[in-house]
Design a protein around this motif. Structure first.
Motif, PDB file in Angstrom:
ATOM      1  N   LEU A   9      18.084   1.141  32.340  1.00 47.03           N
ATOM      2  CA  LEU A   9      17.861   2.584  32.432  1.00 47.03           C
ATOM      3  C   LEU A   9      17.801   3.220  31.045  1.00 47.03           C
ATOM      4  O   LEU A   9      17.005   4.142  30.806  1.00 47.03           O
ATOM      5  N   ALA A  10      18.645   2.746  30.127  1.00 50.66           N
ATOM      6  CA  ALA A  10      18.624   3.274  28.764  1.00 50.66           C
ATOM      7  C   ALA A  10      17.303   2.948  28.077  1.00 50.66           C
ATOM      8  O   ALA A  10      16.723   3.793  27.377  1.00 50.66           O
ATOM      9  N   LEU A  11      16.811   1.735  28.267  1.00 49.28           N
ATOM     10  CA  LEU A  11      15.524   1.364  27.692  1.00 49.28           C
ATOM     11  C   LEU A  11      14.407   2.252  28.244  1.00 49.28           C
ATOM     12  O   LEU A  11      13.498   2.673  27.513  1.00 49.28           O
ATOM     13  N   LYS A  12      14.474   2.566  29.540  1.00 51.77           N
ATOM     14  CA  LYS A  12      13.488   3.456  30.149  1.00 51.77           C
ATOM     15  C   LYS A  12      13.586   4.874  29.593  1.00 51.77           C
ATOM     16  O   LYS A  12      12.583   5.560  29.396  1.00 51.77           O
ATOM     17  N   ALA A  13      14.826   5.318  29.372  1.00 50.36           N
ATOM     18  CA  ALA A  13      15.056   6.701  28.948  1.00 50.36           C
ATOM     19  C   ALA A  13      14.428   7.002  27.594  1.00 50.36           C
ATOM     20  O   ALA A  13      14.037   8.145  27.336  1.00 50.36           O
ATOM     21  N   PHE A  14      14.322   5.985  26.726  1.00 44.53           N
ATOM     22  CA  PHE A  14      13.863   6.247  25.359  1.00 44.53           C
ATOM     23  C   PHE A  14      12.574   5.513  25.001  1.00 44.53           C
ATOM     24  O   PHE A  14      12.124   5.596  23.863  1.00 44.53           O
ATOM     25  N   ALA A  15      12.008   4.796  25.952  1.00 40.77           N
ATOM     26  CA  ALA A  15      10.751   4.071  25.680  1.00 40.77           C
ATOM     27  C   ALA A  15       9.651   5.058  25.268  1.00 40.77           C
ATOM     28  O   ALA A  15       9.601   6.186  25.771  1.00 40.77           O
ATOM     29  N   PRO A  16       8.782   4.678  24.321  1.00 38.18           N
ATOM     30  CA  PRO A  16       8.692   3.369  23.674  1.00 38.18           C
ATOM     31  C   PRO A  16       9.586   3.209  22.455  1.00 38.18           C
ATOM     32  O   PRO A  16       9.510   2.182  21.778  1.00 38.18           O
ATOM     33  N   ALA A  17      10.428   4.195  22.159  1.00 39.18           N
ATOM     34  CA  ALA A  17      11.337   4.074  21.026  1.00 39.18           C
ATOM     35  C   ALA A  17      12.507   3.159  21.395  1.00 39.18           C
ATOM     36  O   ALA A  17      12.811   2.974  22.578  1.00 39.18           O
ATOM     37  N   VAL A  69      20.292  -9.458  24.239  1.00 35.32           N
ATOM     38  CA  VAL A  69      20.460  -8.764  22.958  1.00 35.32           C
ATOM     39  C   VAL A  69      19.355  -9.165  21.978  1.00 35.32           C
ATOM     40  O   VAL A  69      18.757  -8.329  21.290  1.00 35.32           O
ATOM     41  N   GLU A  70      19.066 -10.475  21.939  1.00 38.21           N
ATOM     42  CA  GLU A  70      18.013 -10.966  21.040  1.00 38.21           C
ATOM     43  C   GLU A  70      16.639 -10.468  21.476  1.00 38.21           C
ATOM     44  O   GLU A  70      15.815 -10.062  20.642  1.00 38.21           O
ATOM     45  N   LYS A  71      16.383 -10.475  22.775  1.00 36.78           N
ATOM     46  CA  LYS A  71      15.078 -10.059  23.302  1.00 36.78           C
ATOM     47  C   LYS A  71      14.732  -8.633  22.908  1.00 36.78           C
ATOM     48  O   LYS A  71      13.580  -8.335  22.548  1.00 36.78           O
ATOM     49  N   HIS A  72      15.712  -7.726  22.978  1.00 38.06           N
ATOM     50  CA  HIS A  72      15.446  -6.316  22.715  1.00 38.06           C
ATOM     51  C   HIS A  72      15.818  -5.886  21.295  1.00 38.06           C
ATOM     52  O   HIS A  72      15.710  -4.700  20.963  1.00 38.06           O
TER      53      HIS A  72
END
Length: 311
Positions: A57-65, A91-94
């Protein structure tokens, strides 16, 4: 003259959000609110399904940043290897930054003592609170949900903790109309629960919809386990099984993942997301009530630990 579009009676409103969309929207709003209000937020990330959902959800909230938060894991030293492998791979992937607070290091330094029952979950409080103070985190995202346990049902989305990381239910603030108060004095911080209103079933249905990868232990597999206090625990060098406890190979899965010494597996043949969702929909026990020994120590076990600074 302007007109307002209306939806004919008996038809589906194309602008209405689905149940899962509403939950997602609320969580995204919370993440963005914290990013705007706080200076040093951190996400508690263990590799369990709720923390995986939070990160998604956090990745979605700020994508593409990139997300403007670091991650923190309190490692008991008794975690499931599959979960730690997933944690590090994610952790490595993102390209994220992960802080690890080690319970084992505190034990080795004489700052904590092993419990007679072997469980280390209650020992996480001191490393957690020390890490918060050391890194000056002012907002800490946790994956607690109100449907899990009675003490968590009392929790606000923004939960104020004092300078000792302790929780006082009398200091909980009203959150009318999804307005969140992040004010805190120097040394205090706020625990934030963006999936507080989700249920276990919501979590799994969203995971299915979004195609989120999970550690394999959430699905049925064969494992060497033994019975203790009505639960199937994983055999390991953490202190189980004892001489009178016999191990056996069973097909099980985990509904929740914590320390191996207190997290029980359930008999299951659910090897797919659809099968897991069907299984959960038929269950009448919460995941923590069914499989977490640390919540069965007393009626107020979770609330006592929260008052001391626990998640």
């Amino acid at each position: 003259m302007s007109t307002v579009a209306t939806v004919p009676e008996g038809t589906v409103n194309p602008y209405a959000l689905s149940h899962l969309d509403s939950l997602e929207s609320e969580a995204v709003h919370i993440f963005r609110e914290v990013a705007g209000e706080f200076e040093r937020p951190v996400i508690l990330f263990s590799g369990g399904k709720d923390s995986i959902l939070m990160l998604h959800l956090a990745l979605k909230a700020f994508a593409p940043a990139p997300i403007p938060f670091t991650l923190l894991h309190v490692d008991t030293g008794h975690n499931f290897p599959e979960v730690l492998e997933y944690r590090d791979r994610t952790v490595e992937k993102h390209g994220l930054r992960l802080h690890v607070a080690s319970v084992q290091e505190y034990i080795d330094a004489g700052k904590l003592r092993e419990r007679p029952d072997g469980t280390r979950n209650p020992l996480q409080t001191v490393p957690l609170t020390d890490a918060i103070q050391q890194h000056r985190f002012d907002a800490v995202f946790g994956g607690g949900r109100r449907d899990e346990e009675k003490a968590r049902a009392k929790e606000r989305v923004f939960s104020l903790r004092d300078e000792f990381s302790q929780w006082d239910p009398r200091r909980q603030r009203p959150e009318l109309w999804q307005l969140y108060n992040g004010r805190h004095a120097p040394g205090e911080h706020v625990r934030v629960f963006p999936i507080s209103n989700w249920t276990e079933l919501d979590v799994w249905q969203y995971i299915e919809r979004e195609g989120i990868e999970l550690p394999e232990i959430y699905f049925a597999h064969e494992r060497e386990v033994f019975s203790r206090s009505g639960m199937w625990l994983t055999a390991g060098d953490w202190g189980g099984p004892k001489e009178h406890e016999k191990t056996e190979i069973r097909q099980v899965r985990y509904r929740t993942v914590g320390d191996m010494s207190c997290t029980g597996a359930v008999d299951s043949d659910a090897t797919t997301l659809d099968a897991v969702i069907t299984e959960i929909a038929a269950s009448r026990l919460t995941e923590r009530g069914a499989t977490r020994a640390d919540d069965k120590m007393s009626e107020a076990a979770m609330e006592d630990r929260k008052r001391e600074g626990y998640f």
